[in-house]
Write a protein that holds these residues in place. Structure first.
Motif, mmCIF file in Angstrom:
data_model
loop_
_atom_site.group_PDB
_atom_site.id
_atom_site.type_symbol
_atom_site.label_atom_id
_atom_site.label_comp_id
_atom_site.label_asym_id
_atom_site.label_seq_id
_atom_site.Cartn_x
_atom_site.Cartn_y
_atom_site.Cartn_z
ATOM 1 N N ALA A 26 0.528 -1.277 -0.002
ATOM 2 C CA ALA A 26 0.066 -0.138 0.038
ATOM 3 C C ALA A 26 0.887 1.637 -0.250
ATOM 4 O O ALA A 26 1.964 1.112 0.625
ATOM 5 N N GLN A 27 0.235 2.499 -0.734
ATOM 6 C CA GLN A 27 1.212 3.686 -0.712
ATOM 7 C C GLN A 27 0.092 4.559 -0.651
ATOM 8 O O GLN A 27 -1.222 4.513 -1.231
ATOM 9 N N LEU A 28 0.233 6.234 -0.314
ATOM 10 C CA LEU A 28 0.040 6.749 -0.273
ATOM 11 C C LEU A 28 -0.237 7.201 -1.424
ATOM 12 O O LEU A 28 0.273 7.473 -1.990
ATOM 13 N N SER A 29 -1.297 7.891 -1.362
ATOM 14 C CA SER A 29 -1.545 7.886 -3.078
ATOM 15 C C SER A 29 -0.944 9.600 -3.177
ATOM 16 O O SER A 29 -0.786 10.284 -2.716
ATOM 17 N N GLU A 30 -1.818 9.512 -4.101
ATOM 18 C CA GLU A 30 0.008 10.932 -5.331
ATOM 19 C C GLU A 30 -0.925 11.893 -4.448
ATOM 20 O O GLU A 30 -0.652 13.114 -4.688
ATOM 21 N N ASP A 31 -2.735 12.493 -4.372
ATOM 22 C CA ASP A 31 -2.713 13.370 -3.455
ATOM 23 C C ASP A 31 -1.864 13.656 -2.200
ATOM 24 O O ASP A 31 -1.854 14.767 -2.030
ATOM 25 N N VAL A 32 -2.316 12.907 -1.467
ATOM 26 C CA VAL A 32 -1.711 12.960 0.048
ATOM 27 C C VAL A 32 -0.159 13.543 -0.213
ATOM 28 O O VAL A 32 -0.360 14.627 0.372
ATOM 29 N N ARG A 33 0.551 12.516 -1.227
ATOM 30 C CA ARG A 33 1.938 13.087 -0.574
ATOM 31 C C ARG A 33 1.894 14.504 -1.859
ATOM 32 O O ARG A 33 2.502 14.424 -1.188
ATOM 33 N N ALA A 34 1.288 15.187 -2.594
ATOM 34 C CA ALA A 34 1.232 16.497 -2.549
ATOM 35 C C ALA A 34 0.552 17.604 -1.985
ATOM 36 O O ALA A 34 1.288 18.546 -1.455
ATOM 37 N N SER A 35 0.088 17.302 -1.123
ATOM 38 C CA SER A 35 -0.422 17.765 0.326
ATOM 39 C C SER A 35 0.827 17.997 1.573
ATOM 40 O O SER A 35 0.652 18.820 1.965
ATOM 41 N N ARG B 68 3.670 17.348 0.482
ATOM 42 C CA ARG B 68 4.997 18.020 -0.274
ATOM 43 C C ARG B 68 4.733 19.572 -0.208
ATOM 44 O O ARG B 68 5.336 20.890 0.161
ATOM 45 N N PHE B 69 3.452 20.149 -0.261
ATOM 46 C CA PHE B 69 2.726 21.208 -0.372
ATOM 47 C C PHE B 69 3.400 22.129 0.722
ATOM 48 O O PHE B 69 3.456 22.841 1.804
ATOM 49 N N PHE B 70 2.382 21.374 1.780
ATOM 50 C CA PHE B 70 2.744 21.819 3.437
ATOM 51 C C PHE B 70 3.980 21.958 3.738
ATOM 52 O O PHE B 70 3.739 23.201 4.411
ATOM 53 N N ALA B 71 4.471 20.949 3.757
ATOM 54 C CA ALA B 71 6.572 21.023 4.183
ATOM 55 C C ALA B 71 6.297 22.837 3.330
ATOM 56 O O ALA B 71 7.223 23.151 4.252
ATOM 57 N N ASN C 129 9.054 27.494 3.318
ATOM 58 C CA ASN C 129 9.123 28.706 3.068
ATOM 59 C C ASN C 129 8.459 29.941 3.560
ATOM 60 O O ASN C 129 8.764 31.007 3.287
ATOM 61 N N GLY C 130 7.619 29.755 4.748
ATOM 62 C CA GLY C 130 7.353 30.508 5.607
ATOM 63 C C GLY C 130 5.929 31.676 5.076
ATOM 64 O O GLY C 130 5.215 32.705 5.536
ATOM 65 N N THR C 131 5.291 30.453 4.535
ATOM 66 C CA THR C 131 4.024 30.814 3.873
ATOM 67 C C THR C 131 2.682 30.149 4.278
ATOM 68 O O THR C 131 1.139 30.479 3.405
ATOM 69 N N LEU C 132 2.537 29.808 5.504
ATOM 70 C CA LEU C 132 1.455 28.802 5.722
ATOM 71 C C LEU C 132 0.767 29.328 6.410
ATOM 72 O O LEU C 132 1.090 30.675 6.881
ATOM 73 N N ASP C 133 -0.457 29.338 6.016
ATOM 74 C CA ASP C 133 -1.296 30.153 6.147
ATOM 75 C C ASP C 133 -1.203 31.838 6.382
ATOM 76 O O ASP C 133 -0.508 32.096 7.732
ATOM 77 N N MET C 134 -0.935 32.319 5.410
ATOM 78 C CA MET C 134 0.064 33.597 5.698
ATOM 79 C C MET C 134 -1.003 34.661 6.663
ATOM 80 O O MET C 134 -0.290 35.574 7.318
#
Length: 115
Positions: A15-24, A26-29, A34-39
């Protein structure tokens, strides 16, 4: 091969995390680093040094994000924004103890997974 890794032929059975979960994730990290989390919520809060000072602080940010993150039956993330906001609220409260998290965190949101 390292212990715990799988060859390409073995991956079909895992089993592997879905591409959507991996993308989420990645963007969260990316937003976090980057200092842009919920600006809006974190405007003027220099949270990066606080997260890096102790590993447990960053660990809790990812714990809250992944505990709140919901995925549908196809593996599609359905509440990435909510998960990011809850993590941002924790960061804000950690950096500014006078900030009141609303609604307050539930125990399941901050529960660490694993051993």
């Amino acid at each position: 091969m390292f212990a715990g890794t799988a060859s390409a032929s073995d991956k079909g059975n895992m089993a592997q995390l879905s591409e959507d979960v991996r993308a989420s994730l990645r963007f969260f990290a990316f937003y976090l680093a980057n200092g842009t989390l919920d600006m809006e919520l974190l405007d003027g809060v220099d949270y990066k040094p606080a997260l890096m000072e102790f590993g447990s602080t960053l660990e809790m940010v990812f714990t809250i994000y992944t505990n709140v993150l919901e995925v549908d039956e196809t593996g599609r993330v359905i509440n990435d924004g909510d998960a990011q906001i809850r993590a941002a609220q924790w960061i804000r409260h950690y950096c500014d103890p006078s900030y009141v998290v609303d609604p307050p965190f539930q125990p399941w949101e901050t529960e660490l997974a694993g051993p």
